[in-house]
Enzyme design. Structure first.
Site, mmCIF file in Angstrom:
data_model
loop_
_atom_site.group_PDB
_atom_site.id
_atom_site.type_symbol
_atom_site.label_atom_id
_atom_site.label_comp_id
_atom_site.label_asym_id
_atom_site.label_seq_id
_atom_site.Cartn_x
_atom_site.Cartn_y
_atom_site.Cartn_z
ATOM 1 N N LYS A 194 45.035 37.140 32.096
ATOM 2 C CA LYS A 194 46.482 37.451 32.157
ATOM 3 C C LYS A 194 47.210 36.301 32.845
ATOM 4 O O LYS A 194 46.612 35.525 33.604
ATOM 5 C CB LYS A 194 46.754 38.756 32.901
ATOM 6 C CG LYS A 194 46.377 38.782 34.401
ATOM 7 C CD LYS A 194 47.439 38.279 35.346
ATOM 8 C CE LYS A 194 46.967 38.271 36.791
ATOM 9 N NZ LYS A 194 47.208 37.101 37.576
ATOM 10 N N PRO A 241 38.493 30.462 33.881
ATOM 11 C CA PRO A 241 38.231 29.818 35.168
ATOM 12 C C PRO A 241 38.308 30.837 36.312
ATOM 13 O O PRO A 241 39.125 31.764 36.269
ATOM 14 C CB PRO A 241 39.344 28.783 35.291
ATOM 15 C CG PRO A 241 39.923 28.641 33.942
ATOM 16 C CD PRO A 241 39.646 29.873 33.171
ATOM 17 N N VAL A 242 37.436 30.643 37.314
ATOM 18 C CA VAL A 242 37.337 31.598 38.431
ATOM 19 C C VAL A 242 38.339 31.214 39.530
ATOM 20 O O VAL A 242 38.597 30.035 39.765
ATOM 21 C CB VAL A 242 35.896 31.587 38.980
ATOM 22 C CG1 VAL A 242 35.764 32.532 40.177
ATOM 23 C CG2 VAL A 242 34.913 31.985 37.881
ATOM 24 N N ALA A 268 43.004 36.549 36.639
ATOM 25 C CA ALA A 268 42.419 37.893 36.652
ATOM 26 C C ALA A 268 41.146 38.021 35.824
ATOM 27 O O ALA A 268 40.883 39.076 35.242
ATOM 28 C CB ALA A 268 43.443 38.939 36.217
ATOM 29 N N SER A 277 38.888 40.891 37.142
ATOM 30 C CA SER A 277 39.468 42.217 36.851
ATOM 31 C C SER A 277 39.316 42.554 35.371
ATOM 32 O O SER A 277 39.054 43.703 34.997
ATOM 33 C CB SER A 277 40.957 42.232 37.199
ATOM 34 O OG SER A 277 41.142 41.915 38.546
ATOM 35 N N SER A 278 39.494 41.549 34.527
ATOM 36 C CA SER A 278 39.396 41.813 33.095
ATOM 37 C C SER A 278 37.949 42.125 32.695
ATOM 38 O O SER A 278 37.694 42.979 31.839
ATOM 39 C CB SER A 278 39.920 40.607 32.307
ATOM 40 O OG SER A 278 40.111 40.968 30.969
ATOM 41 N N ASP A 299 44.488 44.622 39.590
ATOM 42 C CA ASP A 299 44.822 44.160 38.233
ATOM 43 C C ASP A 299 44.012 44.862 37.141
ATOM 44 O O ASP A 299 44.272 44.654 35.951
ATOM 45 C CB ASP A 299 44.557 42.644 38.105
ATOM 46 C CG ASP A 299 45.547 41.808 38.901
ATOM 47 O OD1 ASP A 299 46.597 42.351 39.294
ATOM 48 O OD2 ASP A 299 45.258 40.614 39.116
HETATM 49 P P1 ATP Z 1 43.666 37.525 40.213
HETATM 50 O O1 ATP Z 1 44.489 36.742 39.256
HETATM 51 O O2 ATP Z 1 43.400 38.953 39.757
HETATM 52 O O3 ATP Z 1 44.145 37.478 41.616
HETATM 53 P P2 ATP Z 1 41.716 35.403 40.085
HETATM 54 O O4 ATP Z 1 41.808 35.021 38.638
HETATM 55 O O5 ATP Z 1 42.446 34.515 41.021
HETATM 56 O O6 ATP Z 1 42.178 36.890 40.246
HETATM 57 P P3 ATP Z 1 38.916 35.899 39.728
HETATM 58 O O7 ATP Z 1 38.464 34.789 38.854
HETATM 59 O O8 ATP Z 1 39.127 37.223 39.098
HETATM 60 O O9 ATP Z 1 40.219 35.455 40.534
HETATM 61 O O10 ATP Z 1 37.839 36.007 40.911
HETATM 62 C C1 ATP Z 1 38.117 36.483 42.196
HETATM 63 C C2 ATP Z 1 36.825 36.652 42.986
HETATM 64 O O11 ATP Z 1 36.084 37.720 42.428
HETATM 65 C C3 ATP Z 1 35.927 35.429 42.968
HETATM 66 O O12 ATP Z 1 35.817 34.941 44.264
HETATM 67 C C4 ATP Z 1 34.575 35.905 42.464
HETATM 68 O O13 ATP Z 1 33.512 35.556 43.317
HETATM 69 C C5 ATP Z 1 34.677 37.422 42.409
HETATM 70 N N1 ATP Z 1 34.157 37.981 41.129
HETATM 71 C C6 ATP Z 1 33.448 39.092 41.002
HETATM 72 N N2 ATP Z 1 33.180 39.341 39.718
HETATM 73 C C7 ATP Z 1 33.730 38.349 38.994
HETATM 74 C C8 ATP Z 1 33.781 38.064 37.610
HETATM 75 N N3 ATP Z 1 33.209 38.855 36.692
HETATM 76 N N4 ATP Z 1 34.445 36.957 37.208
HETATM 77 C C9 ATP Z 1 35.062 36.175 38.134
HETATM 78 N N5 ATP Z 1 35.025 36.391 39.466
HETATM 79 C C10 ATP Z 1 34.377 37.478 39.902
#
Ligand code: ATP
Length: 298
Positions: free
Chosen positions: A12, A96-97, A102, A105-106, A138
């Site tokens: 998202k 990307p993490v 999200a 969450s997805s 999310d």
């Molecule tokens: P948001 O936009 O909802 O705030 P984000 O995109 O910034 O989230 P994510 O990539 O969802 O962040 O990851 C947040 C944290 O969740 C990471 O530090 C990771 O270690 C943990 N995590 C647990 N499960 C997952 C997963 N399936 N994919 C990515 N990260 C995960």
């Protein structure tokens, strides 16, 4: 049982994000217009002997039991009293993490949907949304998809009409990751601005592409862009350089991803090249439409 199921877990972006007061539970009250996009992880559910679920992930750093997919599976398992067929959940990470997209969450939302189908549990959407909100703010949005106005800590959703089609170019400053919790904990209250999302919501309701682009082009779409966050310096530098080249990038969530909505394919391709020239990772994707549900299945 001998079957496989493949589901997409789309990312998202936050078309707009207003962060309000911190609540007594530690979360901030927010308002956000969220939009699902085509960039997606994939979850493959396949039969294995025995009972219950197993988990494998292409990203070794995300292979532990704290992965949100495992937490979703464990929560769902607790709701059910019958024996459950053996299933391996394979998570193929593309999103990307810690990028404000999200991804986790997805993945959790797709795990809930996938296991509900795979195990034939018959849980309705309301129940899945309730379980999802335990997993993360999310997750309910990711279960619904499309375009929505999120309130509360992000879990209270008003579904909006699908956004007209736009190309979406993502720009990720290389090597930068931002933890959402750190971002919310460290933002500088002295510099907060709270954009009004109402004109954006109106523009979406009337389906006016020019008003949507006009609102985003105003540049002030996200409270967290005015705050001092980890990586803010680099994000702002990339933003300014892209603006100098005629683009209108804005921050998604707590970043570091910047995104651009673009109406025209050639311009989107040009934006990708400019983003890469600035030393960022670029992704070319598009806005998902909730109604078709095609985004769910691979
Ligand atoms: P948001 O936009 O909802 O705030 P984000 O995109 O910034 O989230 P994510 O990539 O969802 O962040 O990851 C947040 C944290 O969740 C990471 O530090 C990771 O270690 C943990 N995590 C647990 N499960 C997952 C997963 N399936 N994919 C990515 N990260 C995960």
């Amino acid at each position: 049982m001998d079957k496989t199921l493949k589901l997409r877990a789309p990312a998202k972006i936050n078309l707009g994000l207003t962060v309000l007061a911190r609540r007594t539970d530690g979360f901030h009250e927010i308002e956000s217009v969220m939009q699902q996009i085509s960039l997606a992880d994939v979850l493959l559910f396949e039969a294995v002997s025995g009972s219950g679920w197993h988990f494998v992930c292409t990203d070794q750093n995300l292979s532990g039991s704290d992965n949100l997919v495992c937490r979703a599976a464990a929560l769902l398992e607790m709701q059910v009293e019958k024996p459950l067929a053996g299933v391996r959940i394979n998570l193929f990470k593309n999103i990307p993490v810690e990028a404000g997209l999200a991804g986790g969450s997805s993945d959790a939302a797709a795990a809930l949907m996938g296991l509900n189908l795979y195990w034939n549990l018959g849980l309705d959407q309301k129940t899945l949304l309730k379980i999802g909100s335990i997993l993360g703010s999310d997750v309910p949005f990711c279960l619904n998809g499309g375009t929505a106005l999120a309130r509360g800590r992000g879990e209270q959703l008003s579904i909006l009409p699908s956004l007209p089609f736009f190309w979406v170019v993502l720009a990720l400053p290389n090597g930068l990751r931002v933890s959402t919790a750190d971002a919310y904990n460290s933002f500088d209250t002295g510099r907060i601005g709270t954009p009004s999302l109402q004109p954006l919501v109106e523009a979406i309701k009337t389906g006016s592409k020019s008003n949507i682009l006009g609102w985003i082009g105003s540049g002030f779409t996200n409270t967290l862009e005015t705050a001092i966050l980890p990586g803010s310096g680099l994000i702002q530098k990339v933003k300014r350089r892209l603006e100098n080249r005629g683009l209108k990038p804005v921050l998604s969530g707590s970043g570091p991803t910047l995104f651009m909505l673009i109406d025209n394919y050639s311009l989107a391709c040009m934006a990708v090249r400019l983003v890469e020239q600035e030393g960022c990772r670029a992704y070319l994707c598009w806005t998902n439409i909730r109604d078709s549900q095609e985004w769910r299945y691979v």
